[in-house]
Design a protein around this motif. Structure first.
Motif, PDB file in Angstrom:
ATOM      1  N   ALA A   1       7.350  -5.039  15.780  1.00  0.00           N
ATOM      2  CA  ALA A   1       6.437  -5.808  15.084  1.00  0.00           C
ATOM      3  C   ALA A   1       6.568  -7.251  15.147  1.00  0.00           C
ATOM      4  CB  ALA A   1       6.997  -5.206  13.802  1.00  0.00           C
ATOM      5  N   ASP A   2       7.489  -7.833  15.433  1.00  0.00           N
ATOM      6  CA  ASP A   2       7.720  -9.091  15.483  1.00  0.00           C
ATOM      7  C   ASP A   2       7.051  -9.790  16.940  1.00  0.00           C
ATOM      8  OD1 ASP A   2       9.338 -11.312  14.198  1.00  0.00           O
ATOM      9  OD2 ASP A   2       9.659 -12.034  16.173  1.00  0.00           O
ATOM     10  N   ARG A   3       6.938  -9.024  18.002  1.00  0.00           N
ATOM     11  CA  ARG A   3       6.084  -9.405  19.110  1.00  0.00           C
ATOM     12  C   ARG A   3       4.715  -9.366  18.792  1.00  0.00           C
ATOM     13  NH1 ARG A   3       9.924  -6.225  22.221  1.00  0.00           N
ATOM     14  NH2 ARG A   3       8.434  -4.490  22.144  1.00  0.00           N
ATOM     15  N   LYS A   4       4.325  -8.590  17.883  1.00  0.00           N
ATOM     16  CA  LYS A   4       2.937  -8.529  17.219  1.00  0.00           C
ATOM     17  C   LYS A   4       2.678  -9.879  16.417  1.00  0.00           C
ATOM     18  CE  LYS A   4       0.168  -5.485  19.172  1.00  0.00           C
ATOM     19  NZ  LYS A   4      -0.991  -5.758  19.860  1.00  0.00           N
TER      20      LYS A   4
ATOM     21  N   ALA B   1       1.753  -5.101  10.701  1.00  0.00           N
ATOM     22  CA  ALA B   1       2.188  -4.680   9.322  1.00  0.00           C
ATOM     23  C   ALA B   1       2.098  -2.839   9.465  1.00  0.00           C
ATOM     24  CB  ALA B   1       0.895  -5.050   8.587  1.00  0.00           C
ATOM     25  N   LEU B   2       1.306  -2.417  10.648  1.00  0.00           N
ATOM     26  CA  LEU B   2       1.496  -1.149  10.795  1.00  0.00           C
ATOM     27  C   LEU B   2       2.682  -0.620  11.321  1.00  0.00           C
ATOM     28  CD1 LEU B   2      -2.192  -0.373  12.216  1.00  0.00           C
ATOM     29  CD2 LEU B   2      -1.437   0.285   9.739  1.00  0.00           C
ATOM     30  N   LEU B   3       3.364  -1.487  12.081  1.00  0.00           N
ATOM     31  CA  LEU B   3       4.718  -1.157  12.656  1.00  0.00           C
ATOM     32  C   LEU B   3       5.720  -1.223  11.850  1.00  0.00           C
ATOM     33  CD1 LEU B   3       4.111  -2.929  16.222  1.00  0.00           C
ATOM     34  CD2 LEU B   3       4.330  -0.675  15.616  1.00  0.00           C
ATOM     35  N   ASP B   4       5.728  -2.166  10.709  1.00  0.00           N
ATOM     36  CA  ASP B   4       6.631  -2.344   9.805  1.00  0.00           C
ATOM     37  C   ASP B   4       6.049  -2.744   8.428  1.00  0.00           C
ATOM     38  OD1 ASP B   4       8.826  -2.931   8.207  1.00  0.00           O
ATOM     39  OD2 ASP B   4       9.710  -4.487   9.565  1.00  0.00           O
ATOM     40  N   ARG B   5       5.825  -1.786   7.658  1.00  0.00           N
ATOM     41  CA  ARG B   5       5.171  -1.834   6.544  1.00  0.00           C
ATOM     42  C   ARG B   5       5.909  -2.755   5.086  1.00  0.00           C
ATOM     43  NH1 ARG B   5       0.584   1.195   6.447  1.00  0.00           N
ATOM     44  NH2 ARG B   5       0.396   2.849   8.090  1.00  0.00           N
ATOM     45  N   ARG B   6       6.798  -2.841   5.497  1.00  0.00           N
ATOM     46  CA  ARG B   6       7.934  -3.564   4.482  1.00  0.00           C
ATOM     47  C   ARG B   6       8.256  -5.193   4.926  1.00  0.00           C
ATOM     48  NH1 ARG B   6       9.239  -1.029   0.446  1.00  0.00           N
ATOM     49  NH2 ARG B   6      10.856  -2.515  -0.268  1.00  0.00           N
ATOM     50  N   ASP B   7       7.401  -5.448   5.913  1.00  0.00           N
ATOM     51  CA  ASP B   7       7.654  -6.617   6.425  1.00  0.00           C
ATOM     52  C   ASP B   7       6.805  -7.871   5.755  1.00  0.00           C
ATOM     53  OD1 ASP B   7       8.375  -9.185   7.570  1.00  0.00           O
ATOM     54  OD2 ASP B   7       7.880  -8.718   9.483  1.00  0.00           O
ATOM     55  N   PRO B   8       7.354  -8.731   4.599  1.00  0.00           N
ATOM     56  CA  PRO B   8       6.423  -9.511   3.975  1.00  0.00           C
ATOM     57  C   PRO B   8       5.625 -10.698   4.891  1.00  0.00           C
ATOM     58  CG  PRO B   8       8.414 -10.151   3.613  1.00  0.00           C
ATOM     59  CD  PRO B   8       8.866  -8.862   4.312  1.00  0.00           C
ATOM     60  N   ALA B   9       6.128 -10.876   6.067  1.00  0.00           N
ATOM     61  CA  ALA B   9       5.784 -11.808   7.213  1.00  0.00           C
ATOM     62  C   ALA B   9       4.393 -11.520   7.502  1.00  0.00           C
ATOM     63  CB  ALA B   9       6.516 -11.859   8.284  1.00  0.00           C
ATOM     64  N   ALA B  10       4.006  -9.978   7.957  1.00  0.00           N
ATOM     65  CA  ALA B  10       2.820  -9.551   8.402  1.00  0.00           C
ATOM     66  C   ALA B  10       1.846  -9.596   7.431  1.00  0.00           C
ATOM     67  CB  ALA B  10       3.093  -8.072   8.648  1.00  0.00           C
ATOM     68  N   ILE B  11       2.048  -9.314   6.069  1.00  0.00           N
ATOM     69  CA  ILE B  11       1.186  -9.531   4.867  1.00  0.00           C
ATOM     70  C   ILE B  11       0.846 -11.023   4.849  1.00  0.00           C
ATOM     71  CG2 ILE B  11       0.804  -9.466   2.727  1.00  0.00           C
ATOM     72  CD1 ILE B  11       2.900  -7.151   2.616  1.00  0.00           C
TER      73      ILE B  11
ATOM     74  N   ALA C   1      -5.859 -13.222  15.603  1.00  0.00           N
ATOM     75  CA  ALA C   1      -4.824 -13.345  14.845  1.00  0.00           C
ATOM     76  C   ALA C   1      -4.624 -12.448  13.666  1.00  0.00           C
ATOM     77  CB  ALA C   1      -4.640 -14.822  14.028  1.00  0.00           C
ATOM     78  N   GLU C   2      -5.528 -12.153  13.013  1.00  0.00           N
ATOM     79  CA  GLU C   2      -5.721 -11.091  11.880  1.00  0.00           C
ATOM     80  C   GLU C   2      -5.172  -9.718  12.359  1.00  0.00           C
ATOM     81  OE1 GLU C   2      -8.458  -9.739   7.808  1.00  0.00           O
ATOM     82  OE2 GLU C   2      -9.129 -11.301   9.388  1.00  0.00           O
ATOM     83  N   ARG C   3      -6.097  -9.328  13.513  1.00  0.00           N
ATOM     84  CA  ARG C   3      -5.877  -8.085  14.243  1.00  0.00           C
ATOM     85  C   ARG C   3      -4.372  -7.949  14.444  1.00  0.00           C
ATOM     86  NH1 ARG C   3     -10.792  -9.268  16.691  1.00  0.00           N
ATOM     87  NH2 ARG C   3      -9.718  -9.985  18.472  1.00  0.00           N
ATOM     88  N   ALA C   4      -3.712  -8.966  15.161  1.00  0.00           N
ATOM     89  CA  ALA C   4      -2.415  -8.742  15.540  1.00  0.00           C
ATOM     90  C   ALA C   4      -1.425  -8.796  14.264  1.00  0.00           C
ATOM     91  CB  ALA C   4      -1.997 -10.025  16.424  1.00  0.00           C
ATOM     92  N   TYR C   5      -1.652  -9.534  13.160  1.00  0.00           N
ATOM     93  CA  TYR C   5      -0.955  -9.375  12.194  1.00  0.00           C
ATOM     94  C   TYR C   5      -1.004  -7.984  11.512  1.00  0.00           C
ATOM     95  CZ  TYR C   5      -0.302 -14.514  12.424  1.00  0.00           C
ATOM     96  OH  TYR C   5       0.229 -15.514  12.480  1.00  0.00           O
ATOM     97  N   ARG C   6      -2.304  -7.455  11.587  1.00  0.00           N
ATOM     98  CA  ARG C   6      -2.458  -6.035  10.917  1.00  0.00           C
ATOM     99  C   ARG C   6      -1.547  -5.114  11.694  1.00  0.00           C
ATOM    100  NH1 ARG C   6      -5.925  -6.029   6.454  1.00  0.00           N
ATOM    101  NH2 ARG C   6      -7.235  -7.550   6.281  1.00  0.00           N
ATOM    102  N   ALA C   7      -1.631  -5.304  13.083  1.00  0.00           N
ATOM    103  CA  ALA C   7      -0.961  -4.266  13.732  1.00  0.00           C
ATOM    104  C   ALA C   7       0.438  -4.335  13.592  1.00  0.00           C
ATOM    105  CB  ALA C   7      -1.180  -4.777  15.148  1.00  0.00           C
TER     106      ALA C   7
END
Length: 408
Positions: free
Chosen positions: A103-106, A130-140, A122-128
């Motif tokens: 998730a962090d590599r994404k 979020a799918l790998l770690d749904r509880r990570d606020p950084a992706a949101i 950037a948005e696509r990578a961040y959404r990816a």
């Protein structure tokens, strides 16, 4: 908000015709003790500046009077990048933590795309992520930041009060805060979005928390300063924006935001020094030249102001307010023909610039052209029938005509 992630100031409307700290474009008044036939003094220019990102806009809200009527925002971006080739800027915002997880590599991929200006990627990578770690606020946070940048949302304070992208981002950013109340970027991005929506009161708590969690983040300090400025908390704004400028001494926007707060607080000499630092860091930025010039006008130094205001016009010849401010400087120097010509040039660019119509009328009245002056004041009244400045100058013109006194 700009891709650089730093919030700028709100358009500061500081009155330059008398003392710093007064609202810009305050109602024109006769100088106490002046001869009764003296026409009104020129109205202060559309004042400085944009403190970083939101600062200028915020200062606008802190001022006790209103300047040019605007639909939304201050016209000065909260986060516009400086245009100088050599000026170092604050690094683009990052959400990756460097843990090396999938998730962090994404997140790192998203950060790289964001830094390059490819907000869709950037948005696509961040959404990816979020799918790998749904509880990570950084992706949101990354997803919403990229979506806002991709939509080209205004970065002015109160610049997009009904923007759908921002309104959609708010619940997502609140969700990020709920997932991890200790995640500073979530509080920061939520506060920034609220500032652009014009909700400084709601933004203040989020930004204070962001600064508490990340005390060495210059953007957290800057955004908090802008919120204080918008709410009229001038000393708090100066404190936070000073700290932001100290943390990022090579960032012109930080210095400009500090200048805006200092000017709003009546600390004109300190504001001039801050604007001088900003202009040195980003000499090609027309807005910073204008900011410095108008601060010098606030210090009643039109001779020093003129070169900076001329530079602003040369670098951005289509900006009506820059020409109007330059006209005001010549007006203060007593060069009425030059001032009149510049006001007319500004109005050809923007015939809704109320202060330019009023100052044109003042210059015409001082030249003895009372009929033409009244016509200019009527134009100003058509722009904003509720503008108290127009009534003030019209009353003075009426008094001059009743007395039959020759203007000086």
């Amino acid at each position: 908000m700009s891709s650089r992630g730093s919030i700028r100031g709100l358009a500061l409307l500081v009155a330059l015709a008398g003392c710093a700290g007064a609202p810009a474009d305050a109602p024109a008044r006769s100088v106490p003790g002046a001869p009764p036939a003296m026409p009104p003094a020129p109205v202060a220019p559309v004042a400085p500046p944009a403190a970083s990102g939101a600062a200028a806009a915020a200062a606008n809200g802190a001022a006790a009077g209103a300047a040019e009527p605007q639909a939304t925002g201050s016209g000065v971006p909260l986060d516009a990048p400086s245009t100088s080739e050599g000026a170092p800027a604050s690094p683009p915002p990052r959400v990756a933590r460097g843990t090396g997880t999938p998730a962090d590599r994404k997140l790192e991929e998203g950060d790289a795309a964001y830094a390059s200006g490819d907000f869709a990627a950037a948005e696509r990578a961040y959404r990816a992520a979020a799918l790998l770690d749904r509880r990570d606020p950084a992706a949101i946070v990354g997803t919403q930041r990229a979506a806002i940048a991709r939509a080209g949302v205004s970065s002015d304070y109160n610049g997009a009060p009904g923007d759908k992208t921002l309104l959609a981002a708010i619940p997502e950013l609140k969700r990020a805060v709920k997932l991890d109340p200790e995640h500073a970027p979530a509080h920061l991005e939520l506060g920034r979005a609220l500032l652009v929506l014009g909700r400084a009161d709601a933004a203040l708590g989020e930004l204070a928390r962001a600064a508490e969690l990340a005390p060495s983040d210059p953007e957290a300090r800057s955004a908090l300063g802008v919120a204080h400025l918008a709410l009229g908390h001038l000393q708090d704004a100066v404190r936070e924006l000073t700290r932001s400028a100290e943390l990022a001494p090579g960032d012109a926007e930080r210095q400009a935001n500090l200048g805006t707060a200092l000017l709003a607080a009546g600390k004109t000499a300190d504001a001039i020094r801050a604007y001088e630092r900003a202009a040195r860091l980003s000499p090609a930025d027309a807005r910073l030249q204008n900011d410095l010039g108008t601060a010098l006008l606030a210090a009643n130094d039109p001779a020093r102001a003129v070169p900076y205001l001329e530079a602003a016009v040369a670098r951005d010849p289509a900006r009506a307010t820059y020409r109007s401010n330059l006209g005001y400087a010549y007006h203060l120097r007593g060069d009425l023909p030059k001032a009149t010509a510049l006001y007319r040039e500004a109005l050809r660019l923007d015939d809704k610039l109320g202060s330019a119509w009023i100052n044109l009328g003042n210059a015409l009245a001082q030249s003895g052209q009372l009929k033409e002056a009244r016509a200019a004041y009527e134009k100003a009244r058509a722009v904003d029938p509720a503008d108290p400045r127009v009534k003030a100058v019209m009353d003075e013109l009426d008094a001059i005509e009743r007395r039959g006194a020759a203007p000086r």
